[in-house]
Design a protein around this motif. Structure first.
Motif, PDB file in Angstrom:
ATOM      1  N   UNK A  81       0.796  -1.236   0.000  1.00 47.08           N
ATOM      2  CA  UNK A  81       0.000   0.000   0.000  1.00 47.08           C
ATOM      3  C   UNK A  81       0.825   1.280   0.000  1.00 47.08           C
ATOM      4  N   UNK A  82       2.021   1.206   0.580  1.00 48.37           N
ATOM      5  CA  UNK A  82       2.800   2.443   0.692  1.00 48.37           C
ATOM      6  C   UNK A  82       4.216   2.277   0.142  1.00 48.37           C
ATOM      7  N   UNK A  83       4.742   3.386  -0.301  1.00 48.47           N
ATOM      8  CA  UNK A  83       6.108   3.413  -0.807  1.00 48.47           C
ATOM      9  C   UNK A  83       7.094   3.057   0.311  1.00 48.47           C
ATOM     10  N   UNK A  84       6.722   3.418   1.546  1.00 46.67           N
ATOM     11  CA  UNK A  84       7.576   3.143   2.698  1.00 46.67           C
ATOM     12  C   UNK A  84       7.847   1.648   2.829  1.00 46.67           C
ATOM     13  N   UNK A  85       6.763   0.858   2.759  1.00 45.22           N
ATOM     14  CA  UNK A  85       6.930  -0.599   2.859  1.00 45.22           C
ATOM     15  C   UNK A  85       7.627  -1.143   1.612  1.00 45.22           C
TER      16      UNK A  85
END
Lengths: 198, 198
Positions: A81-85
């Motif tokens: 879902x996120x660029x962070x992950x």
């Protein structure tokens, strides 16, 4: 059960769960194995919640693995879902494990639901021809067929395959672990596997 | 034309042709550019011979390219006839250039012949609607349509695309060069291109 601080530490190392979860599991469990089961169940529940939360999985990345002799190669898209992950070590490690598994075991489908109806029908017909099926009572028949189907076809389904590095878990478990760890739904969207001359 | 040993050396460096071929080309040509053209023609002829020799292309390798941000990745199978060429620097460099081109320009097809009939028909119908087509004499019509089709659809055809690193050549030329250099037919058999979220 009675436990020491060293037990909590050991359990954390073994399961990757939080300090509090480990402490609670040890307090509630009557044995070490039960504590691990409690943590597994907790992780699965958390992962399931993430999967069904149906958050958009539009981030992630494209990853590849090519065997050193260039005889086989895999390309895959893993979403979260996120660029962070997507940039995290766990996510990238997962992508690389999936690529390695696909290269080594050559699954045809990602999920059981991806097996085409025609292939399922053919497998079902073969099962019905097995002599042992004649001895199955009518009311048990569908259940037995369904189990046999999953067993026979599961070998071609990536998520149901035993992990090549530890056959006590299936590939879906690898993904569930990272889902629980990151708190994000993770989906293998697609893969290509090329084998030289095939 | 008159030439010096230094000219032969320079021509070899520029074209990669053999010493004898360069010497002959300079002797036969009336200018430097003509010498290069003679060598180009010679190389093309040699490549064509290799292509039509129809030798089995079952060796080669699987190669991948993934952009550093993991937004796009390519997997391809490049075939040749012998393991010797498959392991050569030129072959591997070609595979890497092709993967880079596919990643950057996203062709849909490898060869013009791979464009589905339906897509060609649709493009043809559009061309027939162009006002300028009314002025084309009937006997020239098919030729003009055919040229326009190749121009319009060629953008989606890898082999017809200008090379991203030097648009004076098309991708097919890159392959022809390595065919001429190695003396083996080389065929891009298949590719997959994944773009994150597409």
């Amino acid at each position: 059960m009675n436990y020491a601080a060293a037990d909590v530490k050991k359990l954390r190392e073994e399961t990757g769960a939080t300090f509090n979860d480990c402490k609670n599991a040890l307090a509630d469990a009557s044995s070490w194995d039960e504590a691990i089961k409690i943590l597994d169940a907790k992780r699965d529940k958390k992962a399931e919640k993430m999967i069904f939360a149906d958050r958009e999985t539009k981030q992630g990345g494209v990853f590849s693995y090519v065997h050193h002799n260039h005889n086989v190669g895999v390309l895959l898209e893993l979403n979260c879902s996120t660029d962070f992950v997507a940039r995290s070590e766990s996510f990238r490690k997962l992508a690389s494990e999936l690529a390695l598994q696909i290269a080594g075991v050559a699954p045809k489908y990602i999920n059981y639901e991806d097996v085409p109806a025609g292939v399922v029908e053919e497998a079902r017909a073969k099962i019905l021809e097995e002599p042992s099926m004649a001895r199955v009572p009518a009311e048990k028949r569908e259940e037995v067929i369904s189990n046999k189907l999953k067993k026979n076809l599961g070998e071609q389904v990536l998520m149901m395959q035993p992990w090549i590095k530890d056959d006590s878990v299936v590939v879906a478990d690898l993904i569930r672990r990272v889902i629980a760890e990151t708190g994000e739904n993770i989906v293998l969207r697609r893969f290509s596997r090329f084998e030289l001359g095939k």
